[in-house]
Design an enzyme around this catalytic site. Structure first.
Site, PDB file in Angstrom:
ATOM      1  CB  THR A 154      -0.963   0.004   1.214  1.00 26.81           C
ATOM      2  OG1 THR A 154      -0.208  -0.098   2.422  1.00 26.81           O
ATOM      3  CG2 THR A 154      -1.953  -1.148   1.104  1.00 26.81           C
ATOM      4  CE  LYS A 176       0.201  -3.425   3.349  1.00 24.03           C
ATOM      5  NZ  LYS A 176      -0.557  -2.516   4.284  1.00 24.03           N
ATOM      6  CB  THR A 187       1.574  -7.998  12.996  1.00 19.87           C
ATOM      7  OG1 THR A 187       2.195  -6.758  12.809  1.00 19.87           O
ATOM      8  CG2 THR A 187       2.106  -8.965  11.963  1.00 19.87           C
ATOM      9  CD  GLU A 266       1.331   5.519   6.103  1.00 22.29           C
ATOM     10  OE1 GLU A 266       0.962   6.262   7.025  1.00 22.29           O
ATOM     11  OE2 GLU A 266       0.546   4.921   5.359  1.00 22.29           O
ATOM     12  CG  ASN A 387      -1.513   8.639   7.887  1.00 20.89           C
ATOM     13  OD1 ASN A 387      -2.116   7.774   7.276  1.00 20.89           O
ATOM     14  ND2 ASN A 387      -0.259   8.497   8.298  1.00 20.89           N
ATOM     15  CB  THR A 392      -3.306   4.628   3.693  1.00 24.11           C
ATOM     16  OG1 THR A 392      -3.063   5.557   4.734  1.00 24.11           O
ATOM     17  CG2 THR A 392      -2.688   5.076   2.422  1.00 24.11           C
TER      18      THR A 392
END
Lengths: 392, 392
Positions: A154, A176, A187, A266, A387, A392
């Protein structure tokens, strides 16, 4: 909707075990045309084990897979670009339909097909692109896991692959994950395939233990996902692999993938290893380390290269774990900053240790046997900006 | 070190009760010369109640005040620019010395002097500026609480003052706080002074209840402080105030101060009211609302004006509270987004509601009597950048 084939990059990984094939493609779920659909198929029914999110809002695909635990499977379909979480009855129907598509293409029962999804929450999985993509994946599967690993990304910036050997058997894994990554979970998405013939109960316990010490020891933003899942598949073709050797190899693959996830956090600019020792037990150590990993104030300081050990102590102090400050010491990169309850200066030296893209925070909290290492990332403006735009 | 007097601004607040005086000044703890030392002094010993941080790393002044609970006091000294937390034995000595300075200036016992501190953790409180500043404060106290409220600010951008009346009595309060503000605490620094004659047990229970429903219902960054303290003082000069009327007035002052703190959140651009109803009890509702308030992903979306209700659901799902998605609904600003476990569109309309500087997130989680409103702020790049530089 056009279905295009994703680029296949070789990466020096061992091929998938005999009898296992994988593929990835861009089927059109993502609006930018990036790869978003992956398939792993088994020539013969494969044993499997799974560990899933504990989030009460677990996504439809998670609930689908959990009820299939125990029976061998023939295939796994994974899409990115859509989490199919919080999508109600429509979401459940979409999972079943995706399983039927794959079952039809591969000639097996839909209940022999696992489904996993990752992406934005709250949008029902569109079926047309999946229905178009699956036959193409089924027609051209390969023995390299890279296209699959690319299709499940992603906001990941790199495909995450790892492998290990256990005696004559191999383990090949892909994962991922870049955000909504936190404690108390089973997780993000990870998949490990092996040919080792391992008792199914041992498979499940080895996976649970490996996950506890790898994926459940990372924290990026303290946000637990609705879709976290880790799968272990075995063709069972390679006999006489000891459970101990297998468990060690599995732990190695899971730890390698977990670290790759943290390095690709991220907006993260640093990998921060938070080590806690001297706690009453490992669980208490993990609570303390995860509290530090979850502290926005500490994470912002970490990003700025500021050795703000006070925020580390305040974060540990906010948990339910009993702390005696006189037994508490904190150091960064080997430089002591707080020793048995009192500051000891050294901030300038510690700042030097924090300047790179990785550093260690060491906390000694007492004389108990409990210790842990939690991998975390810093908090940056890039994370906030990414974000704030959502999706996402 | 030079001691300069802070500007005194009038603000329409009622004067402090008779027999109470306050002052604020810049004594030189802060390197930028901003006000950093405040004093409240009582002509006669005042009854008091206190609620303090539950952080195991509670600062030296917190520990000093807790052991004085129960006995009347003559003065309170507060400094900003230094938390005197995690400072070991040196920190304890600094608190005692500050109390002795004030006792000497006011002619009372050092154990009749409370001390509170706020600022960076891990630096021992410097005594020279405090020793120079206290006599000046003691010499020129006034009946306006504004200079005191200004002197206790750290990254606050406005002084926070509120008042209410309880029958013939008045309550006047001041607070500070902009970050390291989270659940499970007895919250930042706040001070309320009254002349109402209230039984000391009732004072403590009224304060605990008011704090539970005000300061403990806000969350800025989910980081619990080492120095959170709320104090209530009474001169006892106004008799015949009913405990009920007093409790209501106190709750009003605390709620007003708590909301001021959220509106002045470090880097925050929006006040977000998170309402949860239908939980099994109020505590369960608070766990759910605070999980939303603590979610970095949701807070980033809030800052970006993105009605990302999926992150709200995921945050609630990550708690230990049992959730039935079929009973779960989420709306923003009156616009339904997720209804009984399924998305219902409307994102564009909800985005309009989020565009201002304040909005409401409404979550219905079942049919129980539990409900709560938690005040929170969004997560912005400004917060990250401010805290990457450290020093608060």
């Amino acid at each position: 909707m056009a279905v295009s084939e994703t680029r296949i990059e070789t990466n020096g990984l061992p091929r998938l075990p005999h009898g296992v094939r994988a593929a990835g493609t861009a089927c059109g779920i993502k609006s930018d045309g990036a790869p978003d659909l992956g398939l792993i198929a088994f020539d013969s029914p494969a044993q499997w084990a799974g560990v899933f999110t504990t989030n009460a809002a677990a996504a439809a695909p998670v609930r689908w897979c959990k009820q299939l635990l125990g029976a061998p499977v023939q295939a796994l379909v994974v899409n990115s670009g859509n989490a199919n979480a919080c999508t109600g009855r429509d979401g459940e129907r979409a999972v079943e339909a995706a399983a039927r598509c794959a079952a039809s293409a591969l000639g097996c029962d839909p209940r022999a097909v696992l489904v996993a999804s990752t992406g934005p929450i709250g949008v029902t999985l569109p079926l047309a692109p999946i229905a178009a993509g699956i036959p193409q994946l089924a027609a051209r599967p390969g023995t390299d896991l890279t296209p699959f690993a690319t299709a499940i990304m992603t906001t990941d910036t790199v495909a995450k692959l790892a492998s290990a050997s256990a005696g004559e058997a191999v383990l090949v894994g892909a994962a991922k994950g870049a955000a909504m990554l936190a404690p108390n979970m089973a997780t993000m998405l990870a998949f490990v395939v092996t040919d080792a013939a391992i008792d199914s109960g041992v498979m499940q316990s080895a996976l649970s233990e490996a996950v506890a010490n790898s994926f459940n020891r990372i924290s990026l933003d303290a946000c637990e996902s609705t879709n976290d899942s880790v799968f272990l598949f075995s063709t069972g073709r390679t006999k006489d692999v000891s459970a101990g050797v297998f468990g060690k190899a599995l732990a190695e693959v899971c730890s390698e993938l977990a670290e790759m996830i943290v390095r690709d956090a991220e907006g993260g600019s640093k990998l921060v290893r938070i080590k806690v020792r001297g706690a009453s037990d490992d669980d208490a150590a993990a609570v303390l380390a995860k509290a530090v990993a979850a502290s926005s104030l500490w994470r912002a300081a970490a990003g700025g290269g500021d050795p703000n050990w006070g925020r580390v102590v305040a974060a540990m102090g906010s948990t339910d774990v009993e702390l005696d400050l006189k037994e508490l010491s904190v150091g960064i990169g080997g430089v002591p900053l707080y020793l048995y309850g009192a500051p000891c200066g050294n901030e300038a030296r510690a700042a030097v240790e924090m300047a790179g893209d990785e550093f260690i925070v060491e906390c000694t909290v007492g004389r108990g046997p409990g210790c842990v290492e939690v991998l975390s990332a810093d908090l940056t403006s890039a994370y906030v900006e990414l974000n704030a735009r959502g999706s996402t």
